[in-house]
Design a protein around this motif. Sequence first.
Motif, short mmCIF file in Angstrom:
data_model
loop_
_atom_site.label_atom_id
_atom_site.label_comp_id
_atom_site.label_asym_id
_atom_site.label_seq_id
_atom_site.Cartn_x
_atom_site.Cartn_y
_atom_site.Cartn_z
N HIS A 37 0.86 -1.19 0.00
CA HIS A 37 0.00 0.00 0.00
C HIS A 37 0.89 1.24 0.00
O HIS A 37 1.64 1.45 0.96
CB HIS A 37 -0.90 0.04 1.25
N PRO A 38 0.81 2.05 -1.05
CA PRO A 38 1.67 3.24 -1.08
C PRO A 38 1.33 4.20 0.05
O PRO A 38 0.17 4.36 0.42
CB PRO A 38 1.37 3.87 -2.43
N ILE A 39 2.35 4.80 0.64
CA ILE A 39 2.19 5.81 1.67
C ILE A 39 2.35 7.17 0.99
O ILE A 39 3.45 7.55 0.62
CB ILE A 39 3.24 5.66 2.80
N VAL A 40 1.24 7.86 0.79
CA VAL A 40 1.27 9.14 0.09
C VAL A 40 1.84 10.23 0.99
O VAL A 40 2.62 11.07 0.56
CB VAL A 40 -0.15 9.53 -0.40
N ASP A 41 1.48 10.18 2.28
CA ASP A 41 1.92 11.21 3.23
C ASP A 41 2.56 10.51 4.42
O ASP A 41 1.86 9.94 5.26
CB ASP A 41 0.72 12.04 3.66
N ALA A 42 3.87 10.57 4.50
CA ALA A 42 4.60 9.87 5.57
C ALA A 42 4.23 10.39 6.96
O ALA A 42 4.34 9.65 7.93
CB ALA A 42 6.11 10.01 5.36
N THR A 43 3.74 11.62 7.06
CA THR A 43 3.37 12.14 8.37
C THR A 43 2.20 11.38 8.99
O THR A 43 2.00 11.43 10.20
CB THR A 43 3.03 13.64 8.32
N ARG A 44 1.45 10.63 8.18
CA ARG A 44 0.36 9.80 8.73
C ARG A 44 0.90 8.66 9.59
O ARG A 44 0.15 8.07 10.36
CB ARG A 44 -0.49 9.22 7.59
N LEU A 45 2.18 8.37 9.48
CA LEU A 45 2.79 7.34 10.31
C LEU A 45 3.02 7.81 11.74
O LEU A 45 3.05 7.00 12.66
CB LEU A 45 4.13 6.90 9.72
N ILE A 46 3.19 9.10 11.93
CA ILE A 46 3.57 9.63 13.24
C ILE A 46 2.58 9.24 14.34
O ILE A 46 3.00 8.72 15.38
CB ILE A 46 3.80 11.15 13.17
N PRO A 47 1.26 9.45 14.17
CA PRO A 47 0.37 9.09 15.27
C PRO A 47 0.39 7.59 15.57
O PRO A 47 0.29 7.18 16.74
CB PRO A 47 -1.02 9.54 14.80
N VAL A 48 0.52 6.77 14.54
CA VAL A 48 0.56 5.32 14.75
C VAL A 48 1.82 4.94 15.51
O VAL A 48 1.79 4.12 16.43
CB VAL A 48 0.47 4.56 13.41
N MET A 49 2.93 5.56 15.15
CA MET A 49 4.19 5.30 15.84
C MET A 49 4.13 5.73 17.31
O MET A 49 4.58 5.00 18.19
CB MET A 49 5.35 6.00 15.13
N VAL A 50 3.56 6.90 17.55
CA VAL A 50 3.44 7.39 18.93
C VAL A 50 2.54 6.46 19.73
O VAL A 50 2.85 6.10 20.88
CB VAL A 50 2.92 8.84 18.96
N GLU A 51 1.43 6.04 19.12
CA GLU A 51 0.51 5.13 19.80
C GLU A 51 1.21 3.81 20.17
O GLU A 51 1.09 3.33 21.29
CB GLU A 51 -0.69 4.84 18.90
N ARG A 52 1.95 3.24 19.22
CA ARG A 52 2.68 1.99 19.49
C ARG A 52 3.73 2.19 20.57
O ARG A 52 3.92 1.33 21.43
CB ARG A 52 3.36 1.47 18.22
#
Length: 74
Positions: A42-57
């Motif tokens: 699945h292409p990641i169009v906006d890498a900043t969308r990873l930040i909340p998931v990373m913080v949550e993990r």
Amino acid sequence: MAKLKLGPLLDDKPVKVTADLPAEVHRDLLAYAEALARETGHPIVDATRLIPVMVERFMASDRAFTRSARRATA
């Protein structure tokens, strides 16, 4: 390559937060997004969308935080 900790991103109503990242952290975030896109297909169009998931993990895996959060709700 080893399996990455993040999986596909879920759609959720976001809360706007502004943060400054060091250039090195931003480069690593972009590299992580590319690796995740290859792994999940699945292409990641906006890498900043990873930040909340990373913080949550990160918070979920922090034992001291989870202990203190449990005490605060008890």
